[in-house]
Design an enzyme around this catalytic site. Structure first.
Site, PDB file in Angstrom:
ATOM      1  N   ASP A  66       0.834  -1.205   0.000  1.00  0.00           N
ATOM      2  CA  ASP A  66       0.000   0.000   0.000  1.00  0.00           C
ATOM      3  C   ASP A  66       0.871   1.259   0.000  1.00  0.00           C
ATOM      4  O   ASP A  66       0.354   2.375  -0.098  1.00  0.00           O
ATOM      5  CB  ASP A  66      -0.990   0.012   1.159  1.00  0.00           C
ATOM      6  CG  ASP A  66      -0.330  -0.094   2.534  1.00  0.00           C
ATOM      7  OD1 ASP A  66       0.910  -0.138   2.607  1.00  0.00           O
ATOM      8  OD2 ASP A  66      -1.069  -0.129   3.537  1.00  0.00           O
ATOM      9  N   GLU A 204       8.953  -4.324  10.941  1.00  0.00           N
ATOM     10  CA  GLU A 204       9.389  -3.022  10.422  1.00  0.00           C
ATOM     11  C   GLU A 204       9.756  -2.044  11.529  1.00  0.00           C
ATOM     12  O   GLU A 204       9.035  -1.911  12.527  1.00  0.00           O
ATOM     13  CB  GLU A 204       8.291  -2.391   9.557  1.00  0.00           C
ATOM     14  CG  GLU A 204       8.691  -1.021   9.000  1.00  0.00           C
ATOM     15  CD  GLU A 204       7.712  -0.450   8.000  1.00  0.00           C
ATOM     16  OE1 GLU A 204       7.971   0.685   7.519  1.00  0.00           O
ATOM     17  OE2 GLU A 204       6.705  -1.109   7.699  1.00  0.00           O
TER      18      GLU A 204
END
Length: 287
Positions: A66, A204
């Site tokens: 995204d 992340e």
């Protein structure tokens, strides 16, 4: 009566949209899962057919992230990305690849309300794109949804640590896990997601010690981005590592200055057009 030949032939070497497929067998979700603790997994983002063609021979997975909201559409963050965007770009990447497993991000608002909502939207993405799996962000709160999806035939990649879709809650893109409480929460989130059935897990923007601990504690492969080289694989936004943008996260290594290459080529073209030195005689159809 038509004078067109009955048999048309096409020069496939010049076809942009339909290149000749390479004799490769596409990687599957079970084969990716089996890479835990083995040869590191290579993953990059892709949003278009041509980029998928270029990346495919070298990558194990292609992520239709995204992040296309920022990279392709110029949005300030990923919150504004729609299902339509993900479906169209996901289908393009699948068409452009023959080897890598293609994973499609589920956009913000498409899976959080309930497991049933998540199934409806995930099933749509897999049907419309032909991708191998979906990725969704979140920890323990999303574990029931991940279990619901995997039990119904939808492979799921998890995503913990810095979760960009939660930017409005997090207040930015800073490193996660600096406090003992948050570090513990990230580890617990990771374990919950893995136990719920995620076949792999993106970690992340966390401290390296957390990434290493998670990698050692979960049974599925971990994919680091701003985490640790000790993860089972790595992912980057392709345009970042190619040097297409001036500002990139600290953890990105620029492998090329593609922005400079593009700018130089366009500058040369503009100069030749203005000087009327392009096109030359051999580039013109004389009839």
């Amino acid at each position: 009566m038509s004078t067109l030949p009955k048999t048309l032939t096409f020069d496939t070497s010049t076809s942009r949209a339909n290149p000749t497929p390479q004799p490769m067998k596409r990687l599957t979700v079970p084969r990716i899962r089996q890479r835990k603790g083995g040869e590191p997994i290579v993953m990059l983002t892709a949003y278009t057919v041509r980029m998928a063609q270029l990346l495919d021979p070298h990558c194990d997975m292609l992520l239709v992230g995204d992040s296309l909201g920022q990279v392709i559409y110029g949005l300030p963050h990923t919150v504004g990305v729609t299902m339509e965007m993900m479906a169209l770009h996901g289908a393009a990447v699948v068409r452009g690849s023959y080897h890598a497993a293609v994973i499609v991000d589920m956009p913000f608002g498409s899976y959080e309300a309930s497991p049933e909502q998540a199934f409806t939207n995930a099933a749509r993405l897999l049907k419309e794109t032909g991708a191998a799996a979906v990725k969704l962000e979140g920890g323990r709160a999303l574990a029931p949804t991940i279990e619901f999806l995997t039990q119904r035939g939808i492979p799921v990649m998890g995503h913990v640590g810095l979760t960009p879709q939660a930017v409005n809650i997090l207040g930015g893109y800073g490193v996660r896990g600096k406090s003992d409480e948050e570090a513990k929460a990230i580890v617990e989130d990771s374990i919950a997601v893995a136990q719920a059935g995620a076949f792999s897990l993106v970690i992340e923007g966390v401290l390296e010690s957390i990434a290493i601990e998670v990698t050692n504690k979960v049974a599925c492969p971990t994919i680091g981005i701003g985490a640790s080289a000790q993860c089972d694989g790595q992912v980057l936004v392709t345009e970042d590592m190619l040097g297409m943008f001036e500002r990139v996260p600290k953890f990105v290594k620029r492998y090329q200055d593609m922005a400079g290459v593009v700018e130089g080529a366009v500058k040369e073209y503009a100069e030749q057009v203005r000087s009327r030195s392009f096109p030359t005689e051999d580039q013109i159809y004389a009839g």
